[in-house]
Write a protein that holds these residues in place. Structure first.
Motif, PDB file in Angstrom:
ATOM      1  N   VAL A 172       3.359  63.399  62.303  1.00 50.10           N
ATOM      2  CA  VAL A 172       4.290  64.394  62.836  1.00 50.10           C
ATOM      3  C   VAL A 172       5.602  64.211  62.083  1.00 50.10           C
ATOM      4  O   VAL A 172       5.838  63.152  61.503  1.00 50.10           O
ATOM      5  N   LEU A 173       6.428  65.234  62.096  1.00 49.44           N
ATOM      6  CA  LEU A 173       7.740  65.067  61.475  1.00 49.44           C
ATOM      7  C   LEU A 173       8.601  64.276  62.455  1.00 49.44           C
ATOM      8  O   LEU A 173       8.941  64.774  63.524  1.00 49.44           O
ATOM      9  N   PHE A 174       8.928  63.050  62.103  1.00 46.98           N
ATOM     10  CA  PHE A 174       9.612  62.159  63.048  1.00 46.98           C
ATOM     11  C   PHE A 174      11.064  62.577  63.317  1.00 46.98           C
ATOM     12  O   PHE A 174      11.488  62.605  64.461  1.00 46.98           O
ATOM     13  N   PRO A 175      11.850  62.880  62.287  1.00 45.66           N
ATOM     14  CA  PRO A 175      13.227  63.299  62.608  1.00 45.66           C
ATOM     15  C   PRO A 175      13.281  64.766  63.044  1.00 45.66           C
ATOM     16  O   PRO A 175      12.371  65.542  62.749  1.00 45.66           O
ATOM     17  N   TYR A 176      14.370  65.125  63.722  1.00 50.49           N
ATOM     18  CA  TYR A 176      14.626  66.523  64.108  1.00 50.49           C
ATOM     19  C   TYR A 176      15.237  67.236  62.913  1.00 50.49           C
ATOM     20  O   TYR A 176      16.220  66.767  62.333  1.00 50.49           O
ATOM     21  N   ILE A 177      14.665  68.382  62.577  1.00 50.34           N
ATOM     22  CA  ILE A 177      15.110  69.031  61.346  1.00 50.34           C
ATOM     23  C   ILE A 177      15.924  70.296  61.600  1.00 50.34           C
ATOM     24  O   ILE A 177      16.169  71.097  60.702  1.00 50.34           O
ATOM     25  N   GLY A 178      16.367  70.458  62.844  1.00 53.35           N
ATOM     26  CA  GLY A 178      17.151  71.660  63.163  1.00 53.35           C
ATOM     27  C   GLY A 178      18.601  71.594  62.711  1.00 53.35           C
ATOM     28  O   GLY A 178      19.331  72.570  62.826  1.00 53.35           O
ATOM     29  N   THR A 225      10.105  54.598  63.995  1.00 54.75           N
ATOM     30  CA  THR A 225       9.559  54.033  65.229  1.00 54.75           C
ATOM     31  C   THR A 225       9.196  52.566  65.096  1.00 54.75           C
ATOM     32  O   THR A 225       9.040  51.879  66.102  1.00 54.75           O
ATOM     33  N   GLY A 226       9.048  52.093  63.839  1.00 55.82           N
ATOM     34  CA  GLY A 226       8.557  50.727  63.623  1.00 55.82           C
ATOM     35  C   GLY A 226       9.348  49.688  64.395  1.00 55.82           C
ATOM     36  O   GLY A 226       8.780  48.849  65.103  1.00 55.82           O
ATOM     37  N   ALA A 227      10.673  49.762  64.271  1.00 61.83           N
ATOM     38  CA  ALA A 227      11.499  48.738  64.903  1.00 61.83           C
ATOM     39  C   ALA A 227      11.547  48.912  66.414  1.00 61.83           C
ATOM     40  O   ALA A 227      11.758  47.947  67.149  1.00 61.83           O
ATOM     41  N   ILE A 228      11.337  50.130  66.883  1.00 62.41           N
ATOM     42  CA  ILE A 228      11.410  50.355  68.336  1.00 62.41           C
ATOM     43  C   ILE A 228      10.149  49.827  69.012  1.00 62.41           C
ATOM     44  O   ILE A 228      10.214  49.101  70.002  1.00 62.41           O
ATOM     45  N   THR A 249      19.815  57.278  67.204  1.00 66.50           N
ATOM     46  CA  THR A 249      19.150  57.911  66.052  1.00 66.50           C
ATOM     47  C   THR A 249      17.630  57.736  66.121  1.00 66.50           C
ATOM     48  O   THR A 249      16.965  57.471  65.127  1.00 66.50           O
ATOM     49  N   GLY A 250      17.087  57.936  67.302  1.00 69.65           N
ATOM     50  CA  GLY A 250      15.646  57.799  67.495  1.00 69.65           C
ATOM     51  C   GLY A 250      14.870  59.001  66.968  1.00 69.65           C
ATOM     52  O   GLY A 250      15.462  60.007  66.567  1.00 69.65           O
ATOM     53  N   PRO A 251      13.537  58.892  66.986  1.00 67.28           N
ATOM     54  CA  PRO A 251      12.715  60.010  66.531  1.00 67.28           C
ATOM     55  C   PRO A 251      12.941  61.228  67.428  1.00 67.28           C
ATOM     56  O   PRO A 251      13.008  61.098  68.642  1.00 67.28           O
ATOM     57  N   GLY A 252      13.051  62.395  66.787  1.00 66.79           N
ATOM     58  CA  GLY A 252      13.389  63.585  67.566  1.00 66.79           C
ATOM     59  C   GLY A 252      14.869  63.869  67.535  1.00 66.79           C
ATOM     60  O   GLY A 252      15.342  64.792  68.192  1.00 66.79           O
ATOM     61  N   LYS A 255       2.523  54.829  74.760  1.00 66.03           N
ATOM     62  CA  LYS A 255       2.899  56.226  75.009  1.00 66.03           C
ATOM     63  C   LYS A 255       2.990  57.006  73.696  1.00 66.03           C
ATOM     64  O   LYS A 255       2.671  58.181  73.644  1.00 66.03           O
ATOM     65  N   TRP A 256       3.424  56.344  72.656  1.00 64.54           N
ATOM     66  CA  TRP A 256       3.677  57.029  71.381  1.00 64.54           C
ATOM     67  C   TRP A 256       2.490  56.957  70.408  1.00 64.54           C
ATOM     68  O   TRP A 256       2.641  57.239  69.227  1.00 64.54           O
TER      69      TRP A 256
END
Ligand code: NA7
Length: 852
Positions: free
Chosen positions: A503-509, A383-386, A425-428, A402-403
């Motif tokens: 929180v876990l930033f990337p989606y791990i599914g 998220t840093g760069a966003i 390739t954003g968070p989530g 918001k975040w």
């Protein structure tokens, strides 16, 4: 074309920005790509530290959208170096004339959504204001170096180098006393090369990392051969894989093989020199601590075998967090470097840095001078760069605001309140848990197709709905909570940056699951989005995935087996099938004692199994009735569940068999259930159980038997019950409920199988009898406290819900757990589906409450 008003502004000219620019041009969208650096390459432009390489093999870390590239470009090694990857990016940019579409040395300073014009205004460091319909952040996940958080960093007068901002001309450390702070990937890759030049190297380590050897060399022949033979299949497999690299997932639990065999398997994985190989040796490394420990200890044994000084080896050995929950590293001679006489490891836990000084570092009780300091301290990831860019959405809210408590996105691509904003390739999204090339291409394709669909449909804006975004957050959370990731202090969890939400930033599914979801969203007319244009608004609200990810995996696996439907079998065949399936499942936790016996039923002896906890008794007792549609199953067929409830709730379970249909039809099962309950109550003391504390429990048809037994006990003078635990019970065979239709197929218990069960058990006329359909009892008051668990994807959901509500209305104390994302069977799958743990924990807690 006006350069100050375009269809799309893209921030970043790394691989994501390059491919997106190409696609936008191909499909007739005007665009501007804005890039801070003076060349393309993104991550590979900035990270020029010695030893910087990609951890993913060159067979997999490359574009697939231009097939000619595969013939034009030959990678020289298995793991490409930063300069070679940068040359590749430059080659692609030149070949497709992408340089002409990029503004270099141009930083975006702000972006504001204008609700009137339905456009973004993007402001740049050059003072330009560009308006655009769509705004895409292609800024990379690891592009914003973490702010220094070590006291005294600005005091030091000598040269300071940050791995993520390395000087283009390189650095010569020859003869120097060098300090390296940080032992993540960047530290681990650079330390061996810095050690080759430095006269003295001190490595400051806060947390040891797991690192596997890169064993670099030519690209792996097996992968290269498969690629050459059938590129399309290889790439399709990568896109549907877990991590974006085609790896056949293991089906072996770590503890299912003998230790020697496990070691041989891990040794083979180690020798592959691939980042993902070791963790993929066993199926449960990411979800089971004991399985993970097998792999973790293997790596520690490797470290001990390489590093000669045992104290240093121990300091380098990661402990206290599972393998893979911090990004594992790949190295060339990292551990070996600590055998060199001029290299020293400082453990910051026992010798913390007191301050950086003008000439060196004060740490522990030492003060040491250095000629250079290298910070390999990582990034404000994902998220840093966003949020570094002031992005103001509708109503003036910034994305940063918001975040504040964690990123909220729909699919990791979009966010409510920020129309026409896309993140690559954003968070989530799988992002850093995947081969970035696969994820980048997928996101670019999805954004391109969305823009085309909007243009074709006459829509100007797209924005996710709050329901869809919340649904995605919950799905990400469901996925995260079945893994071991959430307990580790990692940058995946935001733990490396003080004040960042945990929180876990990337989606791990998984990459494959994620792609299927994104494709489904698109195929269902942008489910979860509102699209608006001159022609009107189309709001297609909904949640794309609510099923638990592990439950979904089981359903997918079962679908591939092509099993015949049970209702096509005879009862005898169905019983054999059920027994065969039970034989291959994990046994469940150990209990103190299991004793088999018989008790008198309504019309003859019934078998039972008593599960006694390991603690000292006398224990309260739960009379349990198994599932199986009154047709199959037995006193031992729900063994894992009974053990789990016994161990977790610390109660005795007496699991009782009952007569089965069609040989013994209604009301045989009901009468047996009540007879068994009375016998257990009368004989509890002689079984060493507490006769004053008795409850009933059951699953499915067994839930029906338990509910009926509770009513019969109320109506026939006892025994007095402390509670009833009904797991996805059958409560009403007299009529159709909505869930019979909603969940008719695809979730193991089908509508037609349920009809088959009823047909065997009871005549239609009997189904209105409360002994068959306890929901239909005229009076539900006076029943013992109940816990009713219903499952979202169960045909029986609504009749279970109705029973819980009806009891509550009648004044019964009811706890009603609606298990989100579960099926009729999934909660019973002990040690197979981690998502079943929380509902079973709640069930055990309810049993304990029943008994005070
Ligand atoms: P990482 O993996 O975040 O590593 C940073 C390292 O720096 C890690 O060992 C940190 O220890 C350490 N660190 C961070 N802050 C401090 C302070 N204040 N004091 C001491 N040590 C500190 O970043 P990398 O650049 O190595 O790798 C990033 C990714 O790039 C990598 O995972 C690959 O995906 C490619 P900690 O573990 O936080 O205790």
């Amino acid at each position: 074309m006006s350069r100050s008003d375009v269809d799309v502004v893209v921030v970043g000219a790394g691989f994501a920005g390059l491919y997106l620019l190409h696609e936008l041009r191909e499909h007739g969208f005007t665009s501007r790509v804005l890039e801070t650096g003076d060349d393309v390459g993104g991550t590979w432009y900035w990270n020029r530290y010695p030893g910087a390489r990609c951890d993913i093999s060159t067979t997999d870390y490359q574009f697939t959208w231009d097939p000619e590239l595969h013939d034009e470009w030959t990678w020289s090694e298995k793991h490409a170096t930063q300069p070679e990857i940068l040359r590749y990016a430059q080659h692609v940019a030149r070949k497709h004339d992408l340089y002409s579409g990029i503004d270099f040395e141009t930083r975006v300073t702000g972006a504001v959504w204008n609700e009137d014009s339905k456009k973004w205004t993007v402001t740049t460091s050059k003072g330009e204001h560009i308006t655009c319909r769509h705004y895409v952040m292609a800024t990379g996940c690891l592009s914003m170096p973490k702010e220094p958080d070590i006291p005294g960093t600005d005091r030091y007068q000598g040269p300071v180098h940050v791995t993520g901002r390395w000087p283009h001309e390189g650095v010569d450390f020859t003869g120097q006393r060098v300090a390296v702070i940080g032992t993540g990937s960047s530290g681990i890759q650079s330390i061996p090369l810095i050690a080759e030049q430095a006269a003295e190297l001190v490595v400051f380590q806060r947390t040891p990392n797991f690192s596997v050897p890169a064993l670099n060399g030519p690209r792996p022949e097996d992968r290269a051969a498969r690629l050459k033979q059938d590129r399309a299949t290889y790439e399709a497999e990568a896109r549907l894989s877990t991590s974006g690299v085609p790896v056949v997932p293991s089906t072996t639990p770590a503890l299912a093989v003998a230790p020697d065999t496990a070691r041989e398997m891990m040794e083979a994985a180690w020798q592959r020199g691939e980042l993902l190989a070791l963790g993929a040796t066993f199926m449960d490394v990411g979800i089971s601590r004991t399985a993970n420990e097998v792999v973790s200890e293997f790596v520690r044994s490797k470290i001990r075998s390489i590093v000669k000084d045992p104290a240093t080896a121990e300091l380098l050995s990661p402990r206290g967090y599972p393998f893979g929950t911090k990004r594992p590293c790949m190295d060339t001679n990292y551990y070996e470097t600590f055998n060199l006489p001029h290299v020293r490891l400082v453990d910051l836990n026992s010798s913390p840095i007191r301050s950086i000084t003008e000439t060196g570092i004060d740490f522990g009780d030492e003060s040491k001078e250095f000629d250079s300091i290298v910070y390999a301290t990582g990034f404000d990831a994902m998220t840093g760069a966003i949020v570094a860019v002031d992005i103001q959405g509708r109503d003036g809210i910034t994305l940063k605001e918001k975040w504040e408590n964690g990123p909220l996105t729909y699919l990791g691509l979009t966010s409510v309140g920020f129309p026409n904003l896309f993140m690559i390739t954003g968070p989530g999204s799988p992002s850093v848990l995947s081969n970035m090339m696969v994820s980048i291409e997928q996101h670019v394709d999805w954004i391109r197709d969305t823009l085309i669909a909007m243009r074709d449909g006459g829509f100007e804006t797209i924005e996710p709905t709050p329901l869809a975004e919340e649904g995605w957050r919950a799905h990400c959370e469901d996925c995260a909570s079945i893994t071991l990731f959430q307990d580790t202090n990692s940058w995946y969890m935001g733990a490396n940056v003080p004040g960042k939400p945990r929180v876990l930033f990337p989606y791990i599914g998984g990459v494959g699951r994620y792609r299927r979801i994104c494709d489904e969203v698109m195929a269902r007319g942008h489910l979860g989005f509102e699209l608006s244009g001159a022609g009107g608004t189309r709001r297609n609200d909904g949640v794309v995935r609510e099923i638990q990810p592990d439950v979904e995996s089981v359903l997918e696996m079962m679908a591939t087996l092509g099993l015949p439907p049970i209702e096509a079998m005879s009862p005898v065949e169905a019983r054999a099938f059920s027994e065969a399936s039970s034989a291959v499942r994990p046994p469940g936790p150990a209990v103190g004692e299991m004793v088999d016996g018989t008790l008198p039923g309504a019309a003859g002896p019934l078998e039972y199994r008593l599960y006694r906890p390991a603690s000292s008794g006398p224990h309260p007792v739960v009379v349990y009735f198994h599932g199986g549609g009154w047709v199959f199953g037995s006193h031992v067929s729900d063994d894992p569940l009974c053990r789990d409830l016994c161990a977790q709730a610390d109660v005795a379970i007496v699991s009782v068999n009952y007569r089965h249909a069609p040989e013994d039809r209604f009301p045989a099962a009901a009468l047996d259930g009540y007879a068994a309950l009375r016998w257990v109550a009368a004989n509890a003391a002689s079984l060493g159980l507490d006769p004053t504390r008795i409850a009933v429990a059951g699953w499915s048809a067994g839930g029906n038997v338990a509910a009926v037994a509770a009513q019969m006990a109320r109506d026939n003078g006892g025994p007095e019950l402390c509670g009833q635990l009904l797991l996805t019970p059958v409560t009403d065979g007299s009529r159709q409920h909505q869930s019979h239709t909603d969940n008719a197929e695809g979730y193991i218990l089908t509508k037609s199988l349920m009809e088959w069960f009823w047909n065997h058990y009871a005549d239609p006329a009997d189904r209105s009898n409360p002994l068959a359909s306890p929901l239909l009892a005229t009076d539900l008051s006076g029943l013992p406290p109940a816990m009713v668990v219903t499952a979202q994807y169960d045909p029986l959901r609504d009749e279970g819900d109705a029973y819980a509500e009806a009891m509550r209305r009648a004044g019964v104390l009811v706890e009603h757990l609606r298990a989100k994302g579960h099926t009729h069977t999934s909660i019973t799958m002990v040690d197979m589906l981690p998502s079943g743990v929380p509902p079973r924990r709640a069930m055990a807690a309810a049993l304990r409450r029943f008994f005070g």
